[in-house]
Motif scaffolding. Structure first.
Motif, short mmCIF file in Angstrom:
data_model
loop_
_atom_site.label_atom_id
_atom_site.label_comp_id
_atom_site.label_asym_id
_atom_site.label_seq_id
_atom_site.Cartn_x
_atom_site.Cartn_y
_atom_site.Cartn_z
N LEU A 96 8.22 -1.22 -44.68
CA LEU A 96 9.22 -0.15 -44.58
C LEU A 96 8.99 0.69 -43.34
CD1 LEU A 96 9.20 1.01 -48.33
CD2 LEU A 96 10.75 -0.62 -47.22
N LYS A 97 7.71 0.84 -42.97
CA LYS A 97 7.35 1.57 -41.75
C LYS A 97 5.99 1.08 -41.30
CE LYS A 97 5.67 5.75 -41.83
NZ LYS A 97 5.49 7.22 -41.99
N GLU A 98 5.89 0.70 -40.05
CA GLU A 98 4.60 0.25 -39.53
C GLU A 98 3.72 1.45 -39.20
OE1 GLU A 98 2.96 -2.22 -39.57
OE2 GLU A 98 4.08 -4.06 -39.22
N GLY A 99 2.42 1.27 -39.37
CA GLY A 99 1.47 2.31 -39.01
C GLY A 99 0.87 2.05 -37.64
N THR A 100 0.07 3.00 -37.19
CA THR A 100 -0.54 2.87 -35.86
C THR A 100 -2.05 3.06 -35.91
OG1 THR A 100 -0.14 5.24 -35.44
CG2 THR A 100 1.53 3.67 -34.66
N GLY A 101 -2.59 3.35 -37.09
CA GLY A 101 -4.02 3.63 -37.20
C GLY A 101 -4.83 2.41 -37.55
N ALA A 102 -6.01 2.66 -38.14
CA ALA A 102 -6.94 1.60 -38.51
C ALA A 102 -6.48 0.90 -39.80
CB ALA A 102 -8.33 2.17 -38.70
N ILE A 103 -7.07 -0.27 -40.04
CA ILE A 103 -6.79 -1.04 -41.25
C ILE A 103 -7.97 -0.88 -42.20
CG2 ILE A 103 -6.39 -3.33 -42.21
CD1 ILE A 103 -5.16 -4.13 -39.52
N ASP A 154 -13.92 0.82 -47.85
CA ASP A 154 -13.30 2.11 -47.56
C ASP A 154 -12.69 2.76 -48.80
OD1 ASP A 154 -13.83 2.20 -44.79
OD2 ASP A 154 -12.12 0.88 -44.38
N ARG A 155 -12.51 4.08 -48.70
CA ARG A 155 -11.68 4.83 -49.62
C ARG A 155 -10.42 5.23 -48.86
NH1 ARG A 155 -13.22 6.83 -54.28
NH2 ARG A 155 -11.92 8.70 -54.05
N VAL A 156 -9.32 5.35 -49.59
CA VAL A 156 -8.05 5.67 -48.94
C VAL A 156 -7.34 6.80 -49.67
CG1 VAL A 156 -7.71 3.35 -48.00
CG2 VAL A 156 -6.87 3.88 -50.30
N LYS A 157 -6.46 7.46 -48.93
CA LYS A 157 -5.55 8.45 -49.52
C LYS A 157 -4.14 7.88 -49.38
CE LYS A 157 -5.92 12.91 -48.70
NZ LYS A 157 -5.83 14.23 -48.02
N PRO A 179 -1.14 13.30 -53.43
CA PRO A 179 -1.62 11.96 -53.07
C PRO A 179 -2.82 11.55 -53.91
CG PRO A 179 -1.31 13.33 -51.12
CD PRO A 179 -1.21 14.25 -52.30
N ALA A 180 -3.02 10.24 -54.04
CA ALA A 180 -4.15 9.70 -54.79
C ALA A 180 -5.22 9.22 -53.83
CB ALA A 180 -3.68 8.54 -55.67
N GLU A 181 -6.47 9.30 -54.27
CA GLU A 181 -7.61 8.83 -53.49
C GLU A 181 -8.44 7.88 -54.34
OE1 GLU A 181 -9.85 12.09 -51.97
OE2 GLU A 181 -8.13 13.06 -51.01
N PHE A 182 -8.83 6.73 -53.76
CA PHE A 182 -9.65 5.77 -54.50
C PHE A 182 -10.19 4.73 -53.54
CE2 PHE A 182 -5.07 4.99 -55.18
CZ PHE A 182 -4.91 3.88 -54.37
N GLY A 183 -11.17 3.96 -54.02
CA GLY A 183 -11.70 2.88 -53.23
C GLY A 183 -10.74 1.70 -53.20
N VAL A 184 -10.76 0.96 -52.11
CA VAL A 184 -9.85 -0.17 -51.94
C VAL A 184 -10.03 -1.22 -53.04
CG1 VAL A 184 -9.25 -2.10 -50.39
CG2 VAL A 184 -9.61 0.19 -49.46
N LEU A 193 -1.77 7.05 -46.16
CA LEU A 193 -1.84 8.32 -45.43
C LEU A 193 -3.09 8.41 -44.57
CD1 LEU A 193 -0.76 10.69 -48.34
CD2 LEU A 193 0.69 9.77 -46.50
N GLU A 194 -4.21 7.94 -45.14
CA GLU A 194 -5.48 8.15 -44.42
C GLU A 194 -6.56 7.25 -44.98
OE1 GLU A 194 -8.60 11.88 -43.61
OE2 GLU A 194 -6.78 12.17 -44.79
N ILE A 195 -7.43 6.77 -44.09
CA ILE A 195 -8.66 6.12 -44.50
C ILE A 195 -9.75 7.17 -44.51
CG2 ILE A 195 -10.37 4.34 -43.95
CD1 ILE A 195 -8.17 2.78 -42.53
N LEU A 196 -10.39 7.35 -45.67
CA LEU A 196 -11.36 8.42 -45.83
C LEU A 196 -12.76 7.94 -45.42
CD1 LEU A 196 -10.11 9.63 -49.32
CD2 LEU A 196 -9.56 10.61 -47.08
N LYS A 197 -13.46 8.77 -44.77
CA LYS A 197 -14.83 8.42 -44.31
C LYS A 197 -15.86 9.16 -45.15
CE LYS A 197 -13.14 5.85 -41.05
NZ LYS A 197 -13.22 4.39 -41.16
#
Length: 231
Positions: free
Chosen positions: A132-139, A144-147, A169-174, A227-231
């Motif tokens: 639906l929309k391409e991103g520009t950040g990391a994969i 990783d955990r993601v938001k 938003p939800a946060e959890f491990g991949v 939305l974000e890859i959490l570190k």
């Protein structure tokens, strides 16, 4: 058996109330406890019985109380009760199995037709998605955990879960999610939004969470925004 007896007593009390017993106010703790138990038992009676003969119940209750005119003995009564609930359990299981089979067939038909639609990509596992929309950040990777924001529906459009609707938003491990999500997230870059069509074997299969809207062998549809890859 003890619970069933309580349930049947509740039916007797309801029948007596219809004959003119007045409603009592709740004045003490035991009043409230008694009333609450009645409510709980009545709810379970409604769940267990589609139809029930109050007159015959009262007849059986009074015959045992008076020890006269019993049409069946106590052992036979227990056998009848067990047989009834065993039959009911088998019928309910058969219905669930039939519905699970129908869900699987419906999902397979949907995915077979969906794969040829514009923009739909099908992976080796059977996961389908649309960008639906391409991103520009990391994969994200499996460590990783993601938001994310997401909106999940059944094939008929029924919403079963949505962080978008909740506004949070939800946060959890991949790897802490269903297989379709774990695979799909690793196709996305930060900022991307995809629509996933997830076969039942990559979702909850034949064992969905009890009490939810997702039935056995359901194919699921998700709009997912990374939305974000959490570190």
């Amino acid at each position: 058996m003890r619970f069933l007896s309580l349930a049947l007593i509740a039916v007797l009390l309801v029948s007596c109330n219809k004959q003119g017993v007045t409603n009592k106010p709740l004045q003490t703790e035991i009043d409230s406890v008694s009333y609450a138990i009645g409510m709980d038992v009545a709810k379970n009676v409604k769940t267990s019985f589609d139809e029930f003969d109050n007159d015959l119940f009262i007849q059986g209750f009074m015959n045992v109380t008076d020890s006269v005119d019993m049409q069946i003995d106590a052992e036979k009564a227990q056998q009848i009760i067990r047989a009834f609930f065993q039959k009911k359990q088998k019928e309910e299981l058969a219905k669930k199995q039939e519905k699970a089979k129908a869900n699987k067939e419906e999902g397979e038909k949907f995915l077979a037709e969906n794969k040829d639609k514009d923009g739909v990509v099908t992976t080796e596992s059977g996961l389908q998605y649309i960008v639906l929309k391409e991103g520009t950040g990391a994969i994200p990777t499996t460590t990783d955990r993601v938001k994310v924001h997401y909106h999940g529906t059944l094939l008929d459009g029924t919403v079963f879960d949505s962080s978008v609707d909740r506004g949070t938003p939800a946060e959890f491990g991949v790897t802490q999610v269903i297989k379709g999500w774990t695979e799909g997230l690793q196709l996305m870059k930060e900022g991307a939004k995809y629509k996933f069509f997830i076969p039942s074997n990559l979702a909850y299969g034949s064992n969905p969470r009890p009490g939810g809207k997702i039935e056995a062998n359901s194919t699921l549809i998700f709009d997912v925004e990374l939305l974000e890859i959490l570190k």
